[in-house]
Write a protein that holds these residues in place. Structure first.
Motif, PDB file in Angstrom:
ATOM      1  N   ALA A 145      11.455  -1.941  -5.590  1.00 27.59           N
ATOM      2  CA  ALA A 145      11.999  -0.587  -5.626  1.00 27.59           C
ATOM      3  C   ALA A 145      11.199   0.282  -6.602  1.00 27.59           C
ATOM      4  O   ALA A 145      10.958   1.456  -6.362  1.00 27.59           O
ATOM      5  N   ARG A 146      10.784  -0.321  -7.662  1.00 26.00           N
ATOM      6  CA  ARG A 146      10.072   0.448  -8.683  1.00 26.00           C
ATOM      7  C   ARG A 146       8.758   0.963  -8.157  1.00 26.00           C
ATOM      8  O   ARG A 146       8.271   2.002  -8.585  1.00 26.00           O
ATOM      9  N   LEU A 147       8.228   0.239  -7.231  1.00 29.04           N
ATOM     10  CA  LEU A 147       6.963   0.651  -6.652  1.00 29.04           C
ATOM     11  C   LEU A 147       7.151   1.963  -5.896  1.00 29.04           C
ATOM     12  O   LEU A 147       6.278   2.820  -5.898  1.00 29.04           O
ATOM     13  N   VAL A 148       8.289   2.100  -5.279  1.00 30.66           N
ATOM     14  CA  VAL A 148       8.598   3.328  -4.540  1.00 30.66           C
ATOM     15  C   VAL A 148       8.626   4.502  -5.508  1.00 30.66           C
ATOM     16  O   VAL A 148       8.090   5.568  -5.226  1.00 30.66           O
ATOM     17  N   ALA A 149       9.221   4.265  -6.619  1.00 29.72           N
ATOM     18  CA  ALA A 149       9.290   5.316  -7.632  1.00 29.72           C
ATOM     19  C   ALA A 149       7.888   5.727  -8.058  1.00 29.72           C
ATOM     20  O   ALA A 149       7.590   6.902  -8.252  1.00 29.72           O
ATOM     21  N   ARG A 150       7.048   4.757  -8.162  1.00 24.30           N
ATOM     22  CA  ARG A 150       5.683   5.021  -8.586  1.00 24.30           C
ATOM     23  C   ARG A 150       4.945   5.868  -7.559  1.00 24.30           C
ATOM     24  O   ARG A 150       4.191   6.770  -7.890  1.00 24.30           O
ATOM     25  N   VAL A 151       5.207   5.557  -6.310  1.00 26.70           N
ATOM     26  CA  VAL A 151       4.574   6.316  -5.236  1.00 26.70           C
ATOM     27  C   VAL A 151       5.097   7.744  -5.232  1.00 26.70           C
ATOM     28  O   VAL A 151       4.335   8.690  -5.035  1.00 26.70           O
ATOM     29  N   LEU A 152       6.343   7.880  -5.492  1.00 30.42           N
ATOM     30  CA  LEU A 152       6.940   9.216  -5.522  1.00 30.42           C
ATOM     31  C   LEU A 152       6.294  10.061  -6.608  1.00 30.42           C
ATOM     32  O   LEU A 152       6.117  11.258  -6.466  1.00 30.42           O
ATOM     33  N   ARG A 153       5.946   9.399  -7.683  1.00 30.52           N
ATOM     34  CA  ARG A 153       5.294  10.085  -8.788  1.00 30.52           C
ATOM     35  C   ARG A 153       3.997  10.721  -8.324  1.00 30.52           C
ATOM     36  O   ARG A 153       3.713  11.879  -8.580  1.00 30.52           O
ATOM     37  N   MET A 170       0.833  -1.183   0.000  1.00 30.19           N
ATOM     38  CA  MET A 170       0.000   0.000   0.000  1.00 30.19           C
ATOM     39  C   MET A 170       0.870   1.236   0.000  1.00 30.19           C
ATOM     40  O   MET A 170       1.857   1.330   0.693  1.00 30.19           O
ATOM     41  N   ARG A 171       0.509   2.135  -0.811  1.00 30.01           N
ATOM     42  CA  ARG A 171       1.406   3.275  -0.985  1.00 30.01           C
ATOM     43  C   ARG A 171       1.568   4.100   0.266  1.00 30.01           C
ATOM     44  O   ARG A 171       2.589   4.745   0.462  1.00 30.01           O
ATOM     45  N   LEU A 172       0.593   4.038   1.132  1.00 26.98           N
ATOM     46  CA  LEU A 172       0.706   4.828   2.354  1.00 26.98           C
ATOM     47  C   LEU A 172       1.890   4.355   3.184  1.00 26.98           C
ATOM     48  O   LEU A 172       2.551   5.159   3.831  1.00 26.98           O
ATOM     49  N   ASN A 173       2.144   3.079   3.184  1.00 26.55           N
ATOM     50  CA  ASN A 173       3.291   2.556   3.931  1.00 26.55           C
ATOM     51  C   ASN A 173       4.578   3.093   3.343  1.00 26.55           C
ATOM     52  O   ASN A 173       5.509   3.442   4.070  1.00 26.55           O
ATOM     53  N   ILE A 174       4.600   3.129   2.044  1.00 24.44           N
ATOM     54  CA  ILE A 174       5.792   3.630   1.378  1.00 24.44           C
ATOM     55  C   ILE A 174       5.944   5.119   1.631  1.00 24.44           C
ATOM     56  O   ILE A 174       7.025   5.599   1.941  1.00 24.44           O
ATOM     57  N   GLU A 175       4.849   5.822   1.533  1.00 24.42           N
ATOM     58  CA  GLU A 175       4.916   7.266   1.806  1.00 24.42           C
ATOM     59  C   GLU A 175       5.409   7.496   3.222  1.00 24.42           C
ATOM     60  O   GLU A 175       6.201   8.389   3.485  1.00 24.42           O
ATOM     61  N   ARG A 176       4.935   6.676   4.112  1.00 24.63           N
ATOM     62  CA  ARG A 176       5.329   6.799   5.515  1.00 24.63           C
ATOM     63  C   ARG A 176       6.833   6.646   5.653  1.00 24.63           C
ATOM     64  O   ARG A 176       7.485   7.400   6.345  1.00 24.63           O
ATOM     65  N   ALA A 177       7.365   5.650   4.958  1.00 28.70           N
ATOM     66  CA  ALA A 177       8.803   5.386   5.028  1.00 28.70           C
ATOM     67  C   ALA A 177       9.578   6.560   4.441  1.00 28.70           C
ATOM     68  O   ALA A 177      10.598   6.979   4.983  1.00 28.70           O
ATOM     69  N   ILE A 178       9.061   7.095   3.352  1.00 28.30           N
ATOM     70  CA  ILE A 178       9.735   8.220   2.717  1.00 28.30           C
ATOM     71  C   ILE A 178       9.741   9.429   3.650  1.00 28.30           C
ATOM     72  O   ILE A 178      10.745  10.112   3.797  1.00 28.30           O
ATOM     73  N   ARG A 179       8.617   9.645   4.275  1.00 28.35           N
ATOM     74  CA  ARG A 179       8.516  10.787   5.191  1.00 28.35           C
ATOM     75  C   ARG A 179       9.384  10.602   6.422  1.00 28.35           C
ATOM     76  O   ARG A 179       9.681  11.568   7.119  1.00 28.35           O
ATOM     77  N   SER A 180       9.765   9.396   6.676  1.00 23.51           N
ATOM     78  CA  SER A 180      10.564   9.128   7.877  1.00 23.51           C
ATOM     79  C   SER A 180      12.036   9.484   7.672  1.00 23.51           C
ATOM     80  O   SER A 180      12.816   9.456   8.608  1.00 23.51           O
ATOM     81  N   ILE A 181      12.370   9.813   6.444  1.00 22.79           N
ATOM     82  CA  ILE A 181      13.767  10.191   6.189  1.00 22.79           C
ATOM     83  C   ILE A 181      14.008  11.591   6.746  1.00 22.79           C
ATOM     84  O   ILE A 181      13.355  12.531   6.338  1.00 22.79           O
ATOM     85  N   PRO A 182      14.912  11.702   7.676  1.00 27.97           N
ATOM     86  CA  PRO A 182      15.190  12.991   8.281  1.00 27.97           C
ATOM     87  C   PRO A 182      15.943  13.909   7.326  1.00 27.97           C
ATOM     88  O   PRO A 182      16.530  13.453   6.342  1.00 27.97           O
ATOM     89  N   ARG A 183      15.906  15.149   7.620  1.00 26.35           N
ATOM     90  CA  ARG A 183      16.570  16.136   6.783  1.00 26.35           C
ATOM     91  C   ARG A 183      18.077  15.897   6.826  1.00 26.35           C
ATOM     92  O   ARG A 183      18.622  15.570   7.858  1.00 26.35           O
ATOM     93  N   GLY A 184      18.692  16.070   5.685  1.00 29.62           N
ATOM     94  CA  GLY A 184      20.128  15.854   5.629  1.00 29.62           C
ATOM     95  C   GLY A 184      20.496  14.388   5.429  1.00 29.62           C
ATOM     96  O   GLY A 184      21.662  14.051   5.321  1.00 29.62           O
ATOM     97  N   LYS A 185      19.491  13.554   5.367  1.00 30.35           N
ATOM     98  CA  LYS A 185      19.749  12.129   5.129  1.00 30.35           C
ATOM     99  C   LYS A 185      19.055  11.706   3.843  1.00 30.35           C
ATOM    100  O   LYS A 185      18.183  12.404   3.329  1.00 30.35           O
ATOM    101  N   VAL A 186      19.409  10.558   3.362  1.00 34.86           N
ATOM    102  CA  VAL A 186      18.791  10.056   2.137  1.00 34.86           C
ATOM    103  C   VAL A 186      18.555   8.557   2.256  1.00 34.86           C
ATOM    104  O   VAL A 186      19.052   7.912   3.158  1.00 34.86           O
ATOM    105  N   SER A 187      17.800   8.063   1.331  1.00 39.08           N
ATOM    106  CA  SER A 187      17.574   6.621   1.283  1.00 39.08           C
ATOM    107  C   SER A 187      17.491   6.208  -0.175  1.00 39.08           C
ATOM    108  O   SER A 187      17.630   7.036  -1.068  1.00 39.08           O
ATOM    109  N   THR A 188      17.252   4.954  -0.384  1.00 40.73           N
ATOM    110  CA  THR A 188      17.184   4.464  -1.756  1.00 40.73           C
ATOM    111  C   THR A 188      15.802   3.867  -2.022  1.00 40.73           C
ATOM    112  O   THR A 188      15.064   3.582  -1.097  1.00 40.73           O
TER     113      THR A 188
END
Length: 110
Positions: free
Chosen positions: A33-41, A1-19
């Motif tokens: 991984a591609r699913l993450v890209a889709r959610v980012l879209r 579910m994209r909300l889980n992915i969005e949640r993970a993305i939002r959990s990235i603190p400032r000054g940090k990155v993830s893949t």
DNA sequence: AGGGTGACGATCA
DNA sequence: ATGATCGCCACCC
């Protein structure tokens, strides 16, 4: 579910990155991984800039790639050539697997 | 309701 | 370093 992915993305603190793969794993979609890209879209208000390809490479192209880099640098993220120095900025907040540094003497038993 | 589609990932040559 | 390829899998139409 994209909300889980969005949640993970939002959990990235400032000054940090993830893949993409990292986020996917954090969200419970290891390998997608591609699913993450889709959610980012679709996702709005997401720190999309903090999501990179494996190795810290910006997978975007054109102006978007430049913008991402600028945004990251603005957060203090350092680059190693074309890639982000993951050793410094790779976000590994939650450990999906590795247990951790649980220094808390849990006495609660039961 | 089903199939193509990616801001991917790891591998082999 | 490059590039071609399959796998991944929910999302979107």
């Amino acid at each position: 579910m994209r909300l889980n992915i969005e949640r993970a993305i939002r959990s990235i603190p400032r000054g940090k990155v993830s893949t993409y793969g990292g986020i996917a794993k954090l969200a419970g979609y290891a390998g997608a991984a591609r699913l993450v890209a889709r959610v980012l879209r679709r996702g709005y208000g997401l720190p999309w800039q903090r999501v990179l390809g494996a190795g810290g490479e910006i997978k975007l192209t054109g102006d978007s790639a430049i913008e991402q880099r600028l945004r990251l640098e603005a957060e203090g993220v350092r680059f190693r050539g074309r890639k982000v120095d993951m050793k410094l900025h790779e976000f590994r907040g939650e450990r999906p697997k590795t247990r951790s540094p649980r220094r808390n003497p849990s006495k609660k038993r039961g």
